[in-house]
Scaffold this active site. Structure first.
Site, PDB file in Angstrom:
ATOM      1  N   GLU A  99     -42.907  16.930   6.128  1.00 10.37           N
ATOM      2  CA  GLU A  99     -43.415  17.985   5.172  1.00 10.37           C
ATOM      3  C   GLU A  99     -44.871  17.486   4.600  1.00 10.37           C
ATOM      4  O   GLU A  99     -44.823  16.472   4.349  1.00 10.37           O
ATOM      5  CB  GLU A  99     -42.557  18.462   4.183  1.00 10.37           C
TER       6      GLU A  99
HETATM    7  C1  LIG Z   1     -29.822  19.704   4.161  1.00 12.12           C
HETATM    8  C2  LIG Z   1     -31.193  19.072   3.770  1.00 12.12           C
HETATM    9  C3  LIG Z   1     -32.123  19.080   4.370  1.00 12.12           C
HETATM   10  C4  LIG Z   1     -33.555  18.525   3.907  1.00 12.12           C
HETATM   11  N1  LIG Z   1     -34.821  18.772   4.836  1.00 12.12           N
HETATM   12  C5  LIG Z   1     -35.769  18.079   4.258  1.00 12.12           C
HETATM   13  C6  LIG Z   1     -37.054  18.216   5.392  1.00 12.12           C
HETATM   14  O1  LIG Z   1     -37.007  19.191   6.129  1.00 12.12           O
HETATM   15  N2  LIG Z   1     -38.044  17.237   4.883  1.00 12.12           N
HETATM   16  C7  LIG Z   1     -37.788  16.499   4.050  1.00 12.12           C
HETATM   17  O2  LIG Z   1     -38.940  15.691   3.839  1.00 12.12           O
HETATM   18  N3  LIG Z   1     -36.842  16.197   3.086  1.00 12.12           N
HETATM   19  C8  LIG Z   1     -35.721  17.064   3.352  1.00 12.12           C
HETATM   20  N4  LIG Z   1     -34.526  16.784   2.707  1.00 12.12           N
HETATM   21  C9  LIG Z   1     -34.509  15.972   1.610  1.00 12.12           C
HETATM   22  C10 LIG Z   1     -34.640  14.454   2.017  1.00 12.12           C
HETATM   23  O3  LIG Z   1     -33.659  14.211   2.976  1.00 12.12           O
HETATM   24  C11 LIG Z   1     -34.219  13.521   1.043  1.00 12.12           C
HETATM   25  O4  LIG Z   1     -35.168  13.627  -0.016  1.00 12.12           O
HETATM   26  C12 LIG Z   1     -34.131  12.051   1.219  1.00 12.12           C
HETATM   27  O5  LIG Z   1     -33.610  11.858   2.605  1.00 12.12           O
HETATM   28  C13 LIG Z   1     -33.735  11.194   0.308  1.00 12.12           C
HETATM   29  O6  LIG Z   1     -33.886  10.000   0.270  1.00 12.12           O
HETATM   30  P1  LIG Z   1     -33.242   8.926  -0.838  1.00 12.12           P
HETATM   31  O7  LIG Z   1     -33.163   7.505  -0.258  1.00 12.12           O
HETATM   32  O8  LIG Z   1     -33.919   9.164  -2.083  1.00 12.12           O
HETATM   33  O9  LIG Z   1     -31.481   9.253  -0.969  1.00 12.12           O
HETATM   34  P2  LIG Z   1     -30.535   9.320   0.000  1.00 12.12           P
HETATM   35  O10 LIG Z   1     -30.981   9.666   1.342  1.00 12.12           O
HETATM   36  O11 LIG Z   1     -29.605  10.318  -0.603  1.00 12.12           O
HETATM   37  O12 LIG Z   1     -29.924   7.881  -0.114  1.00 12.12           O
HETATM   38  C14 LIG Z   1     -29.176   7.436  -1.133  1.00 12.12           C
HETATM   39  C15 LIG Z   1     -28.090   6.667  -0.498  1.00 12.12           C
HETATM   40  O13 LIG Z   1     -27.304   6.119  -1.663  1.00 12.12           O
HETATM   41  C16 LIG Z   1     -25.836   5.854  -1.044  1.00 12.12           C
HETATM   42  N5  LIG Z   1     -24.825   6.035  -2.284  1.00 12.12           N
HETATM   43  C17 LIG Z   1     -24.652   7.126  -3.209  1.00 12.12           C
HETATM   44  N6  LIG Z   1     -23.853   6.809  -3.907  1.00 12.12           N
HETATM   45  C18 LIG Z   1     -23.497   5.502  -3.818  1.00 12.12           C
HETATM   46  C19 LIG Z   1     -22.693   4.571  -4.513  1.00 12.12           C
HETATM   47  N7  LIG Z   1     -21.845   5.093  -5.410  1.00 12.12           N
HETATM   48  N8  LIG Z   1     -22.718   3.075  -3.766  1.00 12.12           N
HETATM   49  C20 LIG Z   1     -23.554   2.883  -2.983  1.00 12.12           C
HETATM   50  N9  LIG Z   1     -24.154   3.856  -2.082  1.00 12.12           N
HETATM   51  C21 LIG Z   1     -24.318   5.077  -2.547  1.00 12.12           C
HETATM   52  C22 LIG Z   1     -25.694   7.250  -0.074  1.00 12.12           C
HETATM   53  O14 LIG Z   1     -24.578   7.102   0.751  1.00 12.12           O
HETATM   54  C23 LIG Z   1     -27.191   7.251   0.656  1.00 12.12           C
HETATM   55  O15 LIG Z   1     -27.213   6.567   1.674  1.00 12.12           O
HETATM   56  C24 LIG Z   1     -33.391  17.381   3.067  1.00 12.12           C
HETATM   57  C25 LIG Z   1     -31.990  17.035   2.697  1.00 12.12           C
HETATM   58  C26 LIG Z   1     -31.030  17.953   3.031  1.00 12.12           C
HETATM   59  C27 LIG Z   1     -29.821  17.482   2.503  1.00 12.12           C
END
Ligand SMILES: Cc1cc2nc3c(=O)[nH]c(=O)nc-3n(C[C@H](O)[C@H](O)[C@H](O)COP(=O)(O)OP(=O)(O)OC[C@H]3O[C@@H](n4cnc5c(N)ncnc54)[C@H](O)[C@@H]3O)c2cc1C
Ligand SMILES: *[C@@H]1O[C@H](CO)[C@@H](O)[C@H](O)[C@H]1NC(C)=O
Ligand SMILES: *[C@@H]1O[C@H](CO)[C@@H](O)[C@H](O)[C@H]1NC(C)=O
Ligand SMILES: *[C@@H]1O[C@H](CO)[C@@H](O)[C@H](O)[C@H]1NC(C)=O
Length: 376
Positions: A99
């Site tokens: 995006e």
């Molecule tokens: C259905 C859907 C559609 C989306 N579509 C888009 C899109 O089209 N384009 C876009 O840019 N973004 C999109 N997003 C958003 C995007 O996926 C997220 O913003 C991004 O992947 C977040 O990354 P993160 O590392 O911040 O969090 P996360 O990917 O949530 O990573 C956090 C990690 O922490 C781990 N965790 C959680 N709790 C614990 C714990 N207690 N102990 C150890 N580990 C833990 C989890 O397992 C996970 O692996 C979408 C999300 C969803 C759900």
């Protein structure tokens, strides 16, 4: 490296890209105290191996901080970038689009996508008025065009209202629509309103913040084009590529013992002396600093016990946002009955009931439609 609180720091990496998550809250479980092991102290523990946690590790590593430990609850990295095999086709359960493309700044995902040859194509939304269907079949352009103009005008007038808000004021997108004097009521207007608002924000206009969405920072900074990823390796291969750049791996499989999978963190204790991170199996890992990259939904739950409680300013930031739910339904048909091509990938279904299966996306074999059932 962020804000200091006593001498230990707990950084919360809140990646609120549309604030959506897979929607599963991890349960709290009491650690088995008898199994407690004090592992070797490291400089930084990173909790979560999604895009943000893996990127944090890369940044630290490139800046000389190599004694780190990444603790991930699931059995793979990637977090909300997650694939599923659907009848022999890789589908994305989480993030699907790159995006923010073709704007003033280059989206950092673009060079990575190019480097790994990530298969994707630009989503063309221009022809949407030609692809609206109602209970009685295709909606005439004579109806669709004025409805689309109304929704676009509404959007623009909301944007100008957003610019008039003072720094400490915010209203909902629906409030802005009411200011305009008329809001979407016909099935076609509601479907288009859903398309412009709910599809982007994963929340209905009554909930969405006007200030944070108009203009949308992603669009303003990186551009308003979006590219749909449909690579058999999955969108998560971007995260794997970043991880492989600093974590030891054999044939692209991470073998580095600084990454611990199947390791659920349920307690983070921090003080002047450092941070103690306790996992479900009772192991206690110690470090100077910790970076918490779990989703907003996890932070808002009781899954991780912070000792002491996080400071008020941080809790306020955590609870001010809502974790949205974004549902995709994938259907596979034995016969392709829809027309395809760049101007025909997206259709709207305009029902009397707002949010009733409004958005359909058609690929070679699969029709998927992100939807949100309305509950008001
Ligand atoms: C259905 C859907 C559609 C989306 N579509 C888009 C899109 O089209 N384009 C876009 O840019 N973004 C999109 N997003 C958003 C995007 O996926 C997220 O913003 C991004 O992947 C977040 O990354 P993160 O590392 O911040 O969090 P996360 O990917 O949530 O990573 C956090 C990690 O922490 C781990 N965790 C959680 N709790 C614990 C714990 N207690 N102990 C150890 N580990 C833990 C989890 O397992 C996970 O692996 C979408 C999300 C969803 C759900
Ligand atoms: C609003 O915030 C911006 C950016 O922080 C600042 O430059 C501006 O002075 C603020 N305006 C008022 C009226 O406080
Ligand atoms: C590397 O991994 C791929 C895919 O998992 C596999 O097909 C290939 O045989 C592996 N190569 C080696 C040298 O192990
Ligand atoms: C727009 O959609 C209509 C109806 O499906 C189709 O006939 C037309 O070719 C499309 N136009 C473009 C430019 O793709």
């Amino acid at each position: 490296m962020g804000r200091r609180e006593s001498s230990a720091m707990v950084l919360l990496a809140l990646v609120l890209l549309h604030g959506v998550q897979a929607g599963r809250v991890l349960p709290v479980e009491e650690p088995d105290v008898s199994a407690t092991v004090k592992a070797t102290r490291v400089s930084v523990i990173i909790i979560g191996a999604g895009m943000s946690g893996i990127t944090a590790g890369k940044t630290l590593s490139e800046n000389g901080v190599k004694d780190l430990l990444i603790l991930e609850a699931r059995d793979e990295i990637g977090g909300r970038m997650m694939t599923h095999d659907f009848g022999g086709i890789t589908i994305e359960k989480g993030a699907n689009w790159i995006e923010g493309v073709n704007g003033p700044n280059v989206n950092p995902i673009i060079p990575i996508a190019k480097e790994i040859g990530l298969v994707n194509d630009r989503s063309d939304f221009e022809n949407i008025t030609n692809n609206i269907y109602g209970a009685n079949g295709k909606v005439d352009l004579e109806v669709a065009e004025p409805a689309n103009k109304f929704i676009e005008d509404l959007y623009e007038s909301s944007e100008s209202l957003a610019l008039r808000l003072t720094n400490d004021t915010d209203v909902s997108v629906l409030t802005a629509q009411r200011f305009y004097g008329r809001f979407p009521v016909t099935p076609v207007e509601m479907a288009l309103d859903y398309w412009y608002n709910d599809f982007t924000s994963a929340e209905p206009p009554r909930i969405t913040s006007l200030k944070n969405t108009q203009p949308l920072p992603t669009d303003a900074i990186f551009g308003d084009d979006v590219y749909f990823v449909h690579d058999p390796r999955g969108y998560k291969s971007v995260v794997h590529h970043l991880a492989n750049s600093y974590l030891e791996n054999k044939n692209e499989t991470i073998t580095d013992n600084r990454l611990k999978l199947n390791t659920l963190v349920n307690k983070i204790e921090y003080s002047k002396e450092g941070v103690e991170v306790t996992t479900k199996d009772g192991t206690v890992y110690t470090s100077d600093y910790a970076i918490v990259s779990v989703s907003l939904g996890v932070l808002q739950s009781t899954a991780i016990d912070f000792v002491p409680d996080l400071p008020f300013w941080k809790l306020k930031a955590i609870y001010t946002f809502d974790m949205a739910v974004y549902t995709k339904i994938f259907l596979k048909f034995s016969k392709k009955f829809w027309s395809s091509g760049s101007g025909n990938k997206f259709w709207l279904y305009a029902d009397e009931r707002r949010g009733y299966y409004p958005i359909w996306e058609c690929r070679t074999w699969i029709v998927s439609f992100p939807m949100r059932m309305c509950s008001w």
